[in-house]
Design a protein around this motif. Structure first.
Motif, PDB file in Angstrom:
ATOM      1  N   LYS A 157      -8.233  -3.289  -7.456  1.00  0.00           N
ATOM      2  CA  LYS A 157      -8.673  -2.327  -6.426  1.00  0.00           C
ATOM      3  C   LYS A 157      -7.814  -0.927  -6.290  1.00  0.00           C
ATOM      4  O   LYS A 157      -6.872  -0.925  -6.078  1.00  0.00           O
ATOM      5  CB  LYS A 157      -8.535  -3.014  -5.235  1.00  0.00           C
ATOM      6  N   ARG A 232     -15.520  -2.104  -4.338  1.00  0.00           N
ATOM      7  CA  ARG A 232     -13.936  -2.905  -4.024  1.00  0.00           C
ATOM      8  C   ARG A 232     -13.121  -1.768  -4.045  1.00  0.00           C
ATOM      9  O   ARG A 232     -11.709  -1.746  -3.727  1.00  0.00           O
ATOM     10  CB  ARG A 232     -13.778  -4.008  -4.878  1.00  0.00           C
ATOM     11  N   GLU A 235     -11.653  -0.942  -0.683  1.00  0.00           N
ATOM     12  CA  GLU A 235     -11.322  -1.034   0.121  1.00  0.00           C
ATOM     13  C   GLU A 235      -9.566  -0.455   1.046  1.00  0.00           C
ATOM     14  O   GLU A 235      -9.251  -0.993   2.378  1.00  0.00           O
ATOM     15  CB  GLU A 235     -11.364  -3.051  -0.623  1.00  0.00           C
ATOM     16  N   PRO A 271     -14.636  -6.394   3.375  1.00  0.00           N
ATOM     17  CA  PRO A 271     -13.273  -6.367   2.769  1.00  0.00           C
ATOM     18  C   PRO A 271     -13.754  -7.770   1.599  1.00  0.00           C
ATOM     19  O   PRO A 271     -13.616  -9.278   3.019  1.00  0.00           O
ATOM     20  CB  PRO A 271     -12.235  -5.661   2.894  1.00  0.00           C
TER      21      PRO A 271
END
Length: 486
Positions: A157, A232, A235, A271
């Motif tokens: 991420k 993602r 996030e 998330p």
């Protein structure tokens, strides 16, 4: 051209522990030199470490198996075996480690952060370490333990301060290329960008990172298009910037509907990590609206018409052109200020003095339950008894007797008796099943026999506790050997 890989499945296997050594000192004029077998070395660990110079999981994509070194066996002369070498795997900042059952095991953020993905097995004790009052010269040693083995998923991420979102061909890659030194691929067709691109932007005294996330479309939160593969990467972003194409010729599209469609996707995406949820859902992050392609006359007029709509939502609005670089300076200062405010509201924790604590290796408890498959049988669960069984040489009676002593001291014998276990009842510990004999008790004086044997396990000539006590006293000269035992 290197590939960007942000999700891999990795098979990790720690090293085995080395076996302990059985040896007796043999030197001239020292007929009773005593045991001198060394301990086996511990197996190596598989360790993940964040490296600032690594930006993708590409290496693990082509090499999905990772194994640490095995420990070496002990040797005579009290020589311990060599420790197995640890395997250090470099991963990019923002890597999340997920277990086989989907649980998050670690969230690796910050250069130097480490996580032990698999622990090496402990080496077995040699007979020198097993010597005691009851066993002067043990004729056995403990086997080394197997290292941990598992399958983990690594997900990357991106750790960026500002995330650029927008429909394909909105100009996100172009904007990153003019704001930073990054040189992403730029083209005049949809989905030119297939991987996130990160750039570093300097504005005054503030330096921040900006991420160009591949183009999103309606349905992305359910996996449509590139969907969940790259959502993602938003996030961890503190600020989300909508990059709007004001010069699009596609029917049914306009800046307001584009932003509304993507806002719905951001609101639907949650998330996965609690640490990322501290920033709030994606729908709660600060927003900036960037109306791009102002170098086109019609686009400039459209941007002027919709600016009031976005400003009414409380979002800063900037009209720019990534081609002519119009409006980039005020945009850069505004993003830097929003990042600065976020950092002040979420200061990094001050480094603390490291505390060294003993490593806990499993629970010391156990439990006994009836075996549903074997009539009259029992199963013993527990990290310690199962580990002891794996360390035992079952072709050595003395080693089996030592195992019986350990289980008795732990309370397994007593618990079996309370549950009504009878002599000869099948008892399973780990992957070994044996017939339980309650007469094999711990804490008794051993009769001197040949190495590798244990008289308590001799089913034909089992001696009583009184006989064992008498033999012990006879060795110390307290009674005569031929004295009758009452």
């Amino acid at each position: 051209m290197s590939k960007f890989i942000d999700r891999v499945v990795l098979q990790v296997r720690a090293g085995k522990g080395g076996h302990g050594c059985v040896s007796v000192l043999r030197e001239k004029y020292k007929p009773l030199g005593g045991p001198n077998g060394g301990n086996g070395g511990n197996g190596g660990d598989v360790i993940l470490e964040v490296d600032a110079n690594v930006h993708t999981l590409l290496d693990f994509h082509f090499h999905p198996h990772a194994k640490a070194g095995n420990g070496k066996p002990g040797e005579g002369g009290d020589r311990d075996g060599k420790q197995g070498e640890d395997l250090l795997l470099k991963v990019p900042d923002g890597t999340v480690v997920i277990g086989p059952d989907g649980d998050v095991l670690a969230d690796l953020i910050g250069a130097g952060t480490t996580y032990i993905a698999a622990r090496g097995g402990r080496g077995g004790l040699g007979n020198a370490a097993l010597a005691s009052r009851a066993r002067k010269a043990p004729g056995f040693a403990l086997l080394g333990e197997e290292g941990e083995e598992s399958e983990v998923v690594l997900e990357l991420k991106s750790v960026a301060d500002v995330g650029l979102v927008g429909f394909p061909s909105a100009g996100k890659s172009s904007l990153v290329s003019v704001l930073s030194a990054a040189k992403p691929k730029v083209g005049d067709y949809p989905f030119t960008t297939l991987v996130p691109n990160l750039g570093v932007v300097s504005s005054g005294d503030t330096t921040f990172t900006i991420a160009d996330v591949p183009g999103l479309i309606p349905g992305a939160s359910q996996g449509r298009g590139l969907g969940l593969d790259f959502l993602r990467h938003l996030e961890r972003c503190a600020v989300l910037a909508h990059v709007v194409d004001c010069a699009t010729l596609e029917p049914g599209r306009d800046p307001v509907s584009d932003v509304d469609a993507l806002e719905a996707e951001l609101a639907a995406y949650k998330p996965a990590l609690a640490a990322d949820a501290v920033l709030g859902d994606l729908a709660d992050r600060p927003r900036v609206v960037i109306l791009n392609k102002a170098d086109v006359p019609d686009a400039a007029e459209l941007a002027e018409m919709v600016s009031a709509d976005f400003a009414g939502r409380g979002w800063p609005v900037f009209t720019i052109s990534a081609v002519s670089r119009e409006g980039l300076r005020p945009l850069t200062f505004a993003l830097a200020e929003m990042v600065r405010q976020y950092r002040e509201a979420h200061p990094k924790a001050a480094p603390t003095r490291p505390v060294i604590r003993p490593v806990v290796r499993g629970d010391s408890g156990f439990r006994v339950e009836r075996d549903p498959e074997l009539e009259g049988g029992f199963i013993v669960h527990g990290e310690r008894p199962e580990r002891w069984v794996h360390q035992t040489q079952f072709d050595n009676d003395e080693a089996v007797g030592y195992l019986a002593d350990r289980l008795a001291r732990l309370g397994v014998e007593e618990q079996l008796a309370k549950l009504g276990a009878e002599s000869g009842a099948p008892v399973t510990i780990g992957d070994v099943t044996f017939d339980w004999e309650p007469q094999v008790s711990a804490g008794v004086d051993m009769v001197m026999t040949g190495r590798g044997t244990d008289p308590r396990l001799d089913q034909t000539e089992r001696i009583s506790a009184a006989e064992r006590k008498h033999a012990s006293r006879a060795r110390r000269g307290l009674v005569e050997e031929d004295e009758v035992v009452e």
